[in-house]
Design a protein around this motif. Sequence first.
Motif, PDB file in Angstrom:
ATOM      1  N   ILE A  79       0.960  -1.144   0.034  1.00 48.08           N
ATOM      2  CA  ILE A  79       0.021   0.019   0.012  1.00 48.08           C
ATOM      3  C   ILE A  79       0.886   1.243  -0.077  1.00 48.08           C
ATOM      4  O   ILE A  79       1.624   1.618   1.000  1.00 48.08           O
ATOM      5  CB  ILE A  79      -1.004   0.029   1.168  1.00 48.08           C
ATOM      6  N   HIS A  80       0.576   2.027  -1.088  1.00 46.20           N
ATOM      7  CA  HIS A  80       1.324   3.305  -1.070  1.00 46.20           C
ATOM      8  C   HIS A  80       0.620   4.412  -0.916  1.00 46.20           C
ATOM      9  O   HIS A  80      -0.781   4.529  -1.214  1.00 46.20           O
ATOM     10  CB  HIS A  80       2.255   3.643  -2.491  1.00 46.20           C
ATOM     11  N   VAL A  81       0.714   5.573  -0.117  1.00 48.70           N
ATOM     12  CA  VAL A  81       0.479   6.890   0.192  1.00 48.70           C
ATOM     13  C   VAL A  81      -0.625   7.244  -0.698  1.00 48.70           C
ATOM     14  O   VAL A  81      -1.572   7.718  -0.677  1.00 48.70           O
ATOM     15  CB  VAL A  81       1.096   7.663   0.854  1.00 48.70           C
ATOM     16  N   SER A  82      -0.022   7.447  -2.053  1.00 55.44           N
ATOM     17  CA  SER A  82      -0.533   7.770  -3.446  1.00 55.44           C
ATOM     18  C   SER A  82      -1.891   7.156  -3.861  1.00 55.44           C
ATOM     19  O   SER A  82      -2.268   7.834  -4.471  1.00 55.44           O
ATOM     20  CB  SER A  82       0.603   7.883  -4.511  1.00 55.44           C
ATOM     21  N   GLU A  83      -2.065   6.085  -3.186  1.00 55.50           N
ATOM     22  CA  GLU A  83      -3.200   5.127  -3.597  1.00 55.50           C
ATOM     23  C   GLU A  83      -4.349   5.078  -2.543  1.00 55.50           C
ATOM     24  O   GLU A  83      -5.418   4.620  -2.564  1.00 55.50           O
ATOM     25  CB  GLU A  83      -2.841   3.819  -4.048  1.00 55.50           C
ATOM     26  N   VAL A  84      -4.116   5.915  -1.364  1.00 57.35           N
ATOM     27  CA  VAL A  84      -4.879   6.053  -0.328  1.00 57.35           C
ATOM     28  C   VAL A  84      -5.753   6.888  -0.691  1.00 57.35           C
ATOM     29  O   VAL A  84      -5.617   7.993  -0.693  1.00 57.35           O
ATOM     30  CB  VAL A  84      -4.148   6.068   1.084  1.00 57.35           C
ATOM     31  N   ARG A  85      -7.362   6.522  -0.451  1.00 59.13           N
ATOM     32  CA  ARG A  85      -8.176   7.528  -0.756  1.00 59.13           C
ATOM     33  C   ARG A  85      -8.869   7.561   0.825  1.00 59.13           C
ATOM     34  O   ARG A  85      -9.757   6.726   1.232  1.00 59.13           O
ATOM     35  CB  ARG A  85      -9.225   6.949  -1.693  1.00 59.13           C
ATOM     36  N   GLY A  86      -8.913   8.955   1.253  1.00 56.35           N
ATOM     37  CA  GLY A  86      -9.439   9.230   2.523  1.00 56.35           C
ATOM     38  C   GLY A  86      -8.637   8.911   3.527  1.00 56.35           C
ATOM     39  O   GLY A  86      -7.446   9.095   3.722  1.00 56.35           O
ATOM     40  N   LYS A  87      -9.269   8.213   4.440  1.00 63.19           N
ATOM     41  CA  LYS A  87      -8.523   8.018   5.892  1.00 63.19           C
ATOM     42  C   LYS A  87      -7.392   7.033   5.587  1.00 63.19           C
ATOM     43  O   LYS A  87      -7.043   6.150   4.860  1.00 63.19           O
ATOM     44  CB  LYS A  87      -9.613   6.942   6.968  1.00 63.19           C
ATOM     45  N   VAL A  88      -6.329   7.330   6.594  1.00 60.83           N
ATOM     46  CA  VAL A  88      -5.071   6.662   6.548  1.00 60.83           C
ATOM     47  C   VAL A  88      -5.352   5.310   7.269  1.00 60.83           C
ATOM     48  O   VAL A  88      -5.709   4.957   8.322  1.00 60.83           O
ATOM     49  CB  VAL A  88      -4.071   7.594   7.531  1.00 60.83           C
ATOM     50  N   PRO A  89      -4.745   4.088   6.576  1.00 63.60           N
ATOM     51  CA  PRO A  89      -4.839   2.879   7.028  1.00 63.60           C
ATOM     52  C   PRO A  89      -3.985   2.609   8.426  1.00 63.60           C
ATOM     53  O   PRO A  89      -3.119   3.283   8.384  1.00 63.60           O
ATOM     54  CB  PRO A  89      -4.439   2.030   6.049  1.00 63.60           C
ATOM     55  N   ARG A  90      -4.570   1.982   9.384  1.00 62.41           N
ATOM     56  CA  ARG A  90      -4.200   1.516  10.688  1.00 62.41           C
ATOM     57  C   ARG A  90      -3.911   0.052  10.611  1.00 62.41           C
ATOM     58  O   ARG A  90      -4.999  -0.762  10.167  1.00 62.41           O
ATOM     59  CB  ARG A  90      -4.789   2.406  11.662  1.00 62.41           C
ATOM     60  N   ARG A  91      -3.028  -0.805  11.481  1.00 62.67           N
ATOM     61  CA  ARG A  91      -3.026  -1.787  11.605  1.00 62.67           C
ATOM     62  C   ARG A  91      -4.353  -2.584  12.208  1.00 62.67           C
ATOM     63  O   ARG A  91      -4.918  -1.904  13.112  1.00 62.67           O
ATOM     64  CB  ARG A  91      -1.869  -2.143  12.687  1.00 62.67           C
ATOM     65  N   GLY A  92      -4.559  -3.657  11.533  1.00 60.84           N
ATOM     66  CA  GLY A  92      -6.037  -4.429  11.829  1.00 60.84           C
ATOM     67  C   GLY A  92      -7.102  -3.913  11.196  1.00 60.84           C
ATOM     68  O   GLY A  92      -8.089  -4.676  11.369  1.00 60.84           O
ATOM     69  N   GLN A  93      -7.092  -2.654  10.648  1.00 56.42           N
ATOM     70  CA  GLN A  93      -8.054  -2.415   9.669  1.00 56.42           C
ATOM     71  C   GLN A  93      -8.501  -3.047   8.382  1.00 56.42           C
ATOM     72  O   GLN A  93      -7.318  -3.533   7.955  1.00 56.42           O
ATOM     73  CB  GLN A  93      -8.236  -0.913   9.519  1.00 56.42           C
ATOM     74  N   THR A  94      -9.676  -3.300   7.975  1.00 55.79           N
ATOM     75  CA  THR A  94      -9.961  -3.837   6.726  1.00 55.79           C
ATOM     76  C   THR A  94      -9.980  -2.581   5.580  1.00 55.79           C
ATOM     77  O   THR A  94     -10.451  -1.726   6.041  1.00 55.79           O
ATOM     78  CB  THR A  94     -11.252  -4.535   6.799  1.00 55.79           C
ATOM     79  N   VAL A  95      -9.137  -2.945   4.604  1.00 57.88           N
ATOM     80  CA  VAL A  95      -9.170  -2.188   3.514  1.00 57.88           C
ATOM     81  C   VAL A  95      -9.670  -2.907   2.232  1.00 57.88           C
ATOM     82  O   VAL A  95      -9.754  -4.015   2.207  1.00 57.88           O
ATOM     83  CB  VAL A  95      -7.744  -1.515   3.148  1.00 57.88           C
ATOM     84  N   GLU A  96     -10.340  -2.076   1.311  1.00 52.85           N
ATOM     85  CA  GLU A  96     -10.789  -2.503   0.013  1.00 52.85           C
ATOM     86  C   GLU A  96      -9.971  -1.664  -1.123  1.00 52.85           C
ATOM     87  O   GLU A  96      -9.709  -0.462  -0.895  1.00 52.85           O
ATOM     88  CB  GLU A  96     -12.238  -2.142  -0.064  1.00 52.85           C
TER      89      GLU A  96
END
Length: 115
Positions: A79-96
């Motif tokens: 996961i690179h920051v340039s592809e993150v939309r909205g909230k910053v991912p954190r450990r244990g969270q589910t991402v799509e």
Amino acid sequence: MSPLRDRELVCARCQTRFLYTVAEQRQHAREGHSAPYVLCPGCRALQHLLRRRRGVVKWYDRRKGYGFAQDEQGGDVFIHVSEVRGKVPRRGQTVEYRLEETERGSAAKEVVVQG
Ligand SMILES: [Zn+2]
């Protein structure tokens, strides 16, 4: 540097010859791809449709701007920051995200934190 021109490539998945157009090359360069796509437009569209996936964040370093998730099918996904939309991912969270295979392994595109 020589000017961009349409190039004939062979699709890595279906072996079809296809034209890799200047417009596509420009778009991929804007998106930060280091190497040209090796899939034909048909396979690319299919991949786009099929590869919206979920994973769980293993770690994400906010300062460095990257991290990894474990994909629902088991592999590690970058996961690179340039592809993150909205909230910053954190450990244990589910991402799509949309899964994309790159020369350096699996990468998450258009990453959205769930919930
Ligand atoms: Zn193909």
